[in-house]
Design a protein around this motif. Structure first.
Motif, short mmCIF file in Angstrom:
data_model
loop_
_atom_site.label_atom_id
_atom_site.label_comp_id
_atom_site.label_asym_id
_atom_site.label_seq_id
_atom_site.Cartn_x
_atom_site.Cartn_y
_atom_site.Cartn_z
N GLY A 85 0.75 -1.26 0.07
CA GLY A 85 -0.03 0.14 0.06
C GLY A 85 0.92 1.20 0.05
N VAL A 86 2.17 1.16 0.55
CA VAL A 86 2.81 2.44 0.43
C VAL A 86 3.98 2.47 -0.56
CG1 VAL A 86 2.47 2.83 2.91
CG2 VAL A 86 4.38 1.55 2.27
N LEU A 87 4.33 1.39 -1.15
CA LEU A 87 5.47 1.51 -2.31
C LEU A 87 4.93 2.25 -3.74
CD1 LEU A 87 6.78 -1.95 -2.22
CD2 LEU A 87 8.03 0.05 -1.45
N THR A 88 5.80 3.16 -3.86
CA THR A 88 5.31 3.97 -5.07
C THR A 88 6.67 4.12 -5.75
OG1 THR A 88 5.80 5.99 -3.91
CG2 THR A 88 3.48 5.29 -4.13
N GLY A 89 6.63 4.49 -7.18
CA GLY A 89 8.08 4.93 -7.89
C GLY A 89 8.20 3.81 -8.72
N SER A 90 9.47 3.99 -9.42
CA SER A 90 9.90 2.96 -10.30
C SER A 90 9.97 1.48 -9.95
CB SER A 90 10.95 3.30 -11.23
OG SER A 90 12.10 3.13 -10.26
N ASN A 91 9.92 0.55 -10.74
CA ASN A 91 10.03 -0.94 -10.59
C ASN A 91 11.45 -0.94 -9.56
OD1 ASN A 91 9.12 -3.54 -10.28
ND2 ASN A 91 10.90 -4.13 -11.81
N ALA A 92 12.43 -0.48 -10.23
CA ALA A 92 13.69 -0.61 -9.36
C ALA A 92 13.66 -0.05 -8.11
CB ALA A 92 14.90 0.15 -10.30
N THR A 93 13.15 1.26 -7.91
CA THR A 93 12.89 1.63 -6.50
C THR A 93 12.12 0.70 -5.59
OG1 THR A 93 13.11 3.92 -7.58
CG2 THR A 93 12.04 3.63 -5.19
#
Length: 95
Positions: A13-21
């Protein structure tokens, strides 16, 4: 035997950004979890206190470069956000 804790589901629920991030945050969160488990046998982040995370940042990252400590601090902020804790940690930049 209990099921292993799923950090990916916990942070979903809190992960955002690029796949690598996102992958970096997951990898670091899993390492934080493993280190805290080895030291205190706390199976889930719900049982963590601020002192456990502070121990990781101060002792397990000692000697690491400033950039590495900064990236782990970002992951810790995500964990605190997910736990709805108001924990604050200061980046310890060398002067």
């Amino acid at each position: 035997m209990s099921k292993p804790f799923d950090m990916e589901l916990f942070l979903a629920g809190v992960l955002t950004g690029s796949n690598a991030t996102r992958q970096r945050h997951l990898r670091q969160a899993k390492l934080i979890h493993a280190e805290i488990y080895d030291r205190w046998q706390l199976e889930t982040p719900w049982a963590w206190q601020r002192k456990h995370v502070a121990w990781f940042l101060e002792h397990r990252l000692a000697g690491r470069c400033e950039l590495t400590r900064y990236y782990y601090l970002l992951t810790v902020r995500l964990l605190a956000s997910r736990l709805k804790k108001s924990w604050t940690f200061v980046s310890q930049a060398k002067t």
